[in-house]
Each structure stands twice: as C-alpha cells, then as structure tokens.
Design a protein around this motif. Structure first.
Motif, PDB file in Angstrom:
ATOM      1  N   MET A 211      -2.870  -9.665  -2.756  1.00 59.45           N
ATOM      2  CA  MET A 211      -2.831  -8.527  -1.831  1.00 59.45           C
ATOM      3  C   MET A 211      -1.743  -7.543  -2.235  1.00 59.45           C
ATOM      4  SD  MET A 211      -3.284 -10.233   1.883  1.00 59.45           S
ATOM      5  CE  MET A 211      -4.452 -11.529   2.157  1.00 59.45           C
ATOM      6  N   VAL A 212      -0.592  -8.081  -2.617  1.00 60.80           N
ATOM      7  CA  VAL A 212       0.494  -7.218  -3.078  1.00 60.80           C
ATOM      8  C   VAL A 212       0.025  -6.421  -4.291  1.00 60.80           C
ATOM      9  CG1 VAL A 212       2.784  -7.208  -4.138  1.00 60.80           C
ATOM     10  CG2 VAL A 212       2.318  -8.704  -2.192  1.00 60.80           C
ATOM     11  N   PHE A 213      -0.636  -7.125  -5.199  1.00 56.19           N
ATOM     12  CA  PHE A 213      -1.153  -6.479  -6.403  1.00 56.19           C
ATOM     13  C   PHE A 213      -2.179  -5.403  -6.046  1.00 56.19           C
ATOM     14  CE2 PHE A 213      -4.544  -6.486  -9.636  1.00 56.19           C
ATOM     15  CZ  PHE A 213      -3.835  -5.929 -10.680  1.00 56.19           C
TER      16      PHE A 213
ATOM     17  N   VAL B 188       3.192   5.873  -2.850  1.00 56.62           N
ATOM     18  CA  VAL B 188       4.333   6.764  -3.060  1.00 56.62           C
ATOM     19  C   VAL B 188       4.867   6.697  -4.500  1.00 56.62           C
ATOM     20  CG1 VAL B 188       6.698   7.257  -2.343  1.00 56.62           C
ATOM     21  CG2 VAL B 188       4.964   6.747  -0.626  1.00 56.62           C
ATOM     22  N   LEU B 189       4.998   5.472  -5.051  1.00 59.17           N
ATOM     23  CA  LEU B 189       5.597   5.341  -6.387  1.00 59.17           C
ATOM     24  C   LEU B 189       4.794   6.064  -7.474  1.00 59.17           C
ATOM     25  CD1 LEU B 189       6.947   1.662  -6.363  1.00 59.17           C
ATOM     26  CD2 LEU B 189       8.219   3.785  -6.036  1.00 59.17           C
ATOM     27  N   PRO B 190       3.450   5.817  -7.590  1.00 62.06           N
ATOM     28  CA  PRO B 190       2.713   6.544  -8.628  1.00 62.06           C
ATOM     29  C   PRO B 190       2.766   8.049  -8.406  1.00 62.06           C
ATOM     30  CG  PRO B 190       1.389   4.767  -7.727  1.00 62.06           C
ATOM     31  CD  PRO B 190       2.596   4.884  -6.857  1.00 62.06           C
ATOM     32  N   PHE B 191       2.774   8.445  -7.117  1.00 62.08           N
ATOM     33  CA  PHE B 191       2.842   9.875  -6.820  1.00 62.08           C
ATOM     34  C   PHE B 191       4.122  10.481  -7.374  1.00 62.08           C
ATOM     35  CE2 PHE B 191       3.854  13.485  -4.017  1.00 62.08           C
ATOM     36  CZ  PHE B 191       2.688  14.222  -4.161  1.00 62.08           C
ATOM     37  N   ILE B 192       5.239   9.773  -7.164  1.00 59.25           N
ATOM     38  CA  ILE B 192       6.519  10.285  -7.659  1.00 59.25           C
ATOM     39  C   ILE B 192       6.494  10.385  -9.188  1.00 59.25           C
ATOM     40  CG2 ILE B 192       8.995   9.782  -7.872  1.00 59.25           C
ATOM     41  CD1 ILE B 192       8.852   8.504  -5.084  1.00 59.25           C
ATOM     42  N   VAL B 193       5.953   9.328  -9.830  1.00 51.57           N
ATOM     43  CA  VAL B 193       5.869   9.354 -11.292  1.00 51.57           C
ATOM     44  C   VAL B 193       5.021  10.538 -11.750  1.00 51.57           C
ATOM     45  CG1 VAL B 193       4.992   8.125 -13.314  1.00 51.57           C
ATOM     46  CG2 VAL B 193       6.211   6.867 -11.549  1.00 51.57           C
ATOM     47  N   GLY B 194       3.831  10.697 -11.112  1.00 54.50           N
ATOM     48  CA  GLY B 194       2.928  11.781 -11.499  1.00 54.50           C
ATOM     49  C   GLY B 194       3.559  13.152 -11.325  1.00 54.50           C
TER      50      GLY B 194
ATOM     51  N   LEU C 177       0.826  -1.213   0.000  1.00 56.06           N
ATOM     52  CA  LEU C 177       0.000   0.000   0.000  1.00 56.06           C
ATOM     53  C   LEU C 177       0.857   1.259   0.000  1.00 56.06           C
ATOM     54  CD1 LEU C 177      -2.999  -0.382   2.470  1.00 56.06           C
ATOM     55  CD2 LEU C 177      -3.072   0.394   0.115  1.00 56.06           C
ATOM     56  N   MET C 178       1.884   1.253   0.854  1.00 51.54           N
ATOM     57  CA  MET C 178       2.729   2.440   0.923  1.00 51.54           C
ATOM     58  C   MET C 178       3.449   2.660  -0.405  1.00 51.54           C
ATOM     59  SD  MET C 178       2.102   3.903   3.609  1.00 51.54           S
ATOM     60  CE  MET C 178       3.256   5.246   3.352  1.00 51.54           C
ATOM     61  N   LEU C 179       4.014   1.564  -0.959  1.00 51.68           N
ATOM     62  CA  LEU C 179       4.686   1.678  -2.254  1.00 51.68           C
ATOM     63  C   LEU C 179       3.692   2.116  -3.324  1.00 51.68           C
ATOM     64  CD1 LEU C 179       6.990  -1.479  -2.287  1.00 51.68           C
ATOM     65  CD2 LEU C 179       7.714   0.904  -2.239  1.00 51.68           C
ATOM     66  N   GLY C 180       2.474   1.535  -3.270  1.00 50.45           N
ATOM     67  CA  GLY C 180       1.458   1.855  -4.269  1.00 50.45           C
ATOM     68  C   GLY C 180       0.977   3.291  -4.171  1.00 50.45           C
TER      69      GLY C 180
ATOM     70  N   VAL D 293       5.280  -5.226  -8.354  1.00 46.56           N
ATOM     71  CA  VAL D 293       4.424  -6.374  -8.010  1.00 46.56           C
ATOM     72  C   VAL D 293       5.126  -7.663  -8.412  1.00 46.56           C
ATOM     73  CG1 VAL D 293       2.281  -7.601  -8.577  1.00 46.56           C
ATOM     74  CG2 VAL D 293       2.226  -5.145  -8.205  1.00 46.56           C
ATOM     75  N   SER D 294       5.636  -7.670  -9.638  1.00 50.36           N
ATOM     76  CA  SER D 294       6.316  -8.855 -10.150  1.00 50.36           C
ATOM     77  C   SER D 294       7.521  -9.202  -9.290  1.00 50.36           C
ATOM     78  CB  SER D 294       6.748  -8.603 -11.593  1.00 50.36           C
ATOM     79  OG  SER D 294       7.407  -9.721 -12.108  1.00 50.36           O
ATOM     80  N   PHE D 295       8.279  -8.168  -8.895  1.00 53.35           N
ATOM     81  CA  PHE D 295       9.475  -8.376  -8.082  1.00 53.35           C
ATOM     82  C   PHE D 295       9.112  -8.953  -6.709  1.00 53.35           C
ATOM     83  CE2 PHE D 295      12.458  -6.666  -4.881  1.00 53.35           C
ATOM     84  CZ  PHE D 295      13.601  -7.313  -5.301  1.00 53.35           C
ATOM     85  N   ILE D 296       8.140  -8.314  -6.019  1.00 53.48           N
ATOM     86  CA  ILE D 296       7.760  -8.775  -4.677  1.00 53.48           C
ATOM     87  C   ILE D 296       7.207 -10.193  -4.739  1.00 53.48           C
ATOM     88  CG2 ILE D 296       6.198  -8.406  -2.719  1.00 53.48           C
ATOM     89  CD1 ILE D 296       6.406  -5.450  -3.152  1.00 53.48           C
ATOM     90  N   ASN D 297       6.377 -10.474  -5.744  1.00 54.69           N
ATOM     91  CA  ASN D 297       5.762 -11.804  -5.835  1.00 54.69           C
ATOM     92  C   ASN D 297       6.774 -12.887  -6.191  1.00 54.69           C
ATOM     93  OD1 ASN D 297       3.305 -10.905  -5.026  1.00 54.69           O
ATOM     94  ND2 ASN D 297       2.446 -10.732  -7.087  1.00 54.69           N
TER      95      ASN D 297
END
Lengths: 253, 129
Positions: free
Chosen positions: A199-201, A117-123, A112-115, B109-113
């Motif tokens: 869940m990761v996805f 922060v990462l898109p935010f940085i890209v945006g 969740l945190m990566l999901g 996602v691919s990396f973590i999985n």
C-alpha cells in the motif's frame, strides 16, 4: 479503391479511431508478451507507440495535434479529446471499494499525499531549471510527474500549451515505464513483502499501470493492495493539481 | 438497463465539471478546479448509496464499467494527438523529472517500509491470502 477507403475513414472518424487504437493496443499486447515477456505492461507500450505516431503525424503535417492533424486520422482528436478522456477517467472511480479503501488506513493516505507532493516538487524544480518559468507550465510538468493522467488534466484545466502538455505526458509515461521495469529489481530494497508495504508503494509510486505491472512481476498477492491505493492517485492528483498545487506555484512565481 | 449506468456517469461528470467551475470562480482562478476529481468522488458516493438501496443491476453497472475499461485506449488516442515534436525540442526535462521522482519516491518507500515492525501485519489481520 484507396479513395473509397479514405472517404469512409474520414466520414466515420470516431469509428476509424476505435479500429486504429484497437490495432495499436493489440500490437502492444503482442510486443509486451513476446519481446518483454510481460515485464513492460502492454498499455505502457501502447502509449509509447501513440507518442511515436503523434511525432510522425506532427512531422508530416507540421501541425500541433500530432496524428489528429492528418485528415484520415481526424477521429483520434475526438476519441482522445477532453470530453471522452474525462468521461473515462471518472468511470474508473467506479472500481474503488470504499470499505477496502478504509482498510488501507492512514499509512495509505500518508503515502498518497507524499506520492502526490514529492514528484510534483521534483517536476516543478526540473521544469524551472530548464527555463519553464511560468506557473502554468511548471504546474503542468510537475503534475505530469505525478501520473500521465494528472498532467494533461491539470494542463487542460489551467490552460497549458500543447507542447508543455506533451512534455507532461512524456514525463508520466517514462515514470510509469520506469516503475514497471525497476520494481521487481528493487523489491528487496523497497521491502515489498507485506500488504502494508504494498500500500505504501502503491501510494508513493502512483501510476496504476506501473504499480500493478511492477507488483505482478514481484509478488502477485500484493497486486490488489498496491493497486487499491494507486487508484486514488489520479483522483487526488486531478483534484489537487489544478487547485491547491497550482495556487502554490502561482504564489511562488 | 445499460443506459442507466452511463447516464449516472454522465450526470456525475457534468455535476463535477459544474462544481469545479464554481469552485474555480469562487477561488478567483477562472479555471475548473478539480472537476474530474469531484466527479469521481460523487460517483463513488452514488455507487455506495445505490448499492445500499439495491438500485444497481449488473446491466446498469456495465454501462459504467465499459467506459472505465476504455480508459487506457482513450489515453492511447490522447497520446496520439500530442505535440510530441515540440515536446522533444524541450530536451531532457521529461527524462530527468521522471527519473528524479522515481528515485525520490523509491527512497521514501524503502524508508517507510523499514519502519514497519516485524510481524505488524498479523496484528491488523492484513496478511495476503
């Protein structure tokens, strides 16, 4: 006859808006089933039609509030305004099961945190590259890359202009559509096999509609696990967007 | 009573906005900081508390669920009143930002999985039913 109809719609703006949006959602559902065979979620199509209508409304009226600037559709302004939008978003938190959420464990939280922060940085970087150099616009567009809800909520909180808000929503909608369409194709590469992987996805891809539609077309059993984590996405984004993330961007500009 | 659910939602919403405003003021930002997120957290907590007390009837719950279900239609209405004309003048920002974040997140996602050991899910009992 036309005048009577027009008067009725004008004087009952919110009611007319319910009917109008209902029609668009129904039409989108039909398009989703008939033309895309359920691959693109009806809600994504509805939002896309909404943006197209906003474009035509803006072209016709020359105003800044899309379809809501046309008197006949004034109620859209109330229905899609800040008050009802935030009210409905808060209500979705009611579906979150805290016990199930705990099962998602730390990997869900990390995703969740990566999901977020990462898109935010890209945006933010893309916005910067295209000449949006003020902190408010960069933050709003970055937040839109998280989800199409976080974008406008963040933008409204920090006072972004409507065209930046529209860009931010457009970013989130395109992202949701991309997730829906490409997930089944990329399932193997993403290793979407176990609940944990779902869940990761869910945490990284964000957008509940994108995740649930994408997983449904990949493996139905994985849907609740992905959606569970994804439901936190909007809340966390709305919490961090106008606060921590905005403060960081502001400090860096 | 269906209004109890809607009223609970309204109270959480208002409290969240007020706390968000206070937080914003305290941080010197003069904006609402995470009011919607705070309201969501409060609703989750309120629901847990009331469920333990058996204070939530299905009718009350439907007063919240109705508004939760309206979320997509309201977002559609929100989309209808955006300044799309101006957004399109902004050029390919939206497309590039969206494609970029989807690609980056897909790689992660691919990396973590790939780090997940085979059969790890059976240890935690999280297998799909």
């Amino acid at each position: 006859m036309w005048e009577i109809l027009e008067k009725a719609a004008k004087e009952n703006g919110l009611v007319a808006a319910f009917a109008m949006v209902g029609l668009v959602v129904w039409l989108s559902g039909a398009i989703s089933r008939r033309l895309t065979f359920g691959r693109v979620h009806g809600s994504a199509i509805a939002i896309f039609i909404g943006l197209v209508l906003a474009y035509s409304g803006g072209k016709m009226s020359g105003g800044t509030k899309g379809l809501a600037d046309i008197a006949l559709f004034g109620g859209i302004g109330l229905m899609g305004g800040n008050m009802l939008r935030d009210f409905a978003i808060v209500a979705t938190a009611f579906e979150v099961q805290a016990t199930e959420a705990r099962r998602a464990g730390w990997i869900g939280a990390v995703a969740l945190m990566l999901g977020t922060v990462l898109p935010f940085i890209v945006g933010v970087s893309v916005a910067r590259a295209f000449g949006y150099s003020d902190a408010v616009s960069m933050t709003t567009i970055g937040a839109g890359a998280i989800t199409y809800i976080v974008g406008p909520v963040t933008g409204a909180a920090i006072g972004a202009s409507s065209d930046v808000m529209a860009l931010s929503i457009a970013t989130g909608v395109i992202k949701a559509i991309l997730v829906m369409v490409t997930t089944p194709m990329a399932a193997k590469f993403l290793r979407l096999k176990t609940p944990r992987s779902a869940m990761v996805f869910g945490g990284l891809a964000g957008t509940v509609s994108g995740v649930s539609a994408g997983l449904a077309a990949t493996d139905r059993r994985l849907v609740p696990y992905g959606a569970l984590v994804a439901t936190f996405h909007t809340g966390i984004g709305c919490l961090l967007g106008p606060s921590v993330l905005y403060a960081i961007v502001r400090a860096m500009t | 009573m269906i209004i109890y659910g809607t009223a609970l939602l309204a109270v959480c919403h208002l409290l969240g906005i007020v706390l968000g405003d206070l937080l914003g003021h305290a941080l010197g930002m003069h904006t609402n900081v995470g009011g919607v997120g705070i309201a969501m957290l409060m609703l989750i907590v309120a629901r847990l508390y009331l469920q333990r007390q058996d204070g939530l009837t299905p009718a009350s719950e439907s007063g919240v669920h109705y508004w939760g279900a309206l979320y997509i239609p309201i977002v559609v209405a929100m989309a209808m009143q955006q300044n799309v004309v101006a957004a399109l003048r902004g050029g390919p920002v939206a497309v590039i930002a969206a494609v970029g974040s989807v690609l980056l997140c897909g790689l992660v996602v691919s990396f973590i999985n790939r780090l997940e050991p085979e059969g790890a899910e059976s240890e935690t009992g999280d297998q799909p039913k």
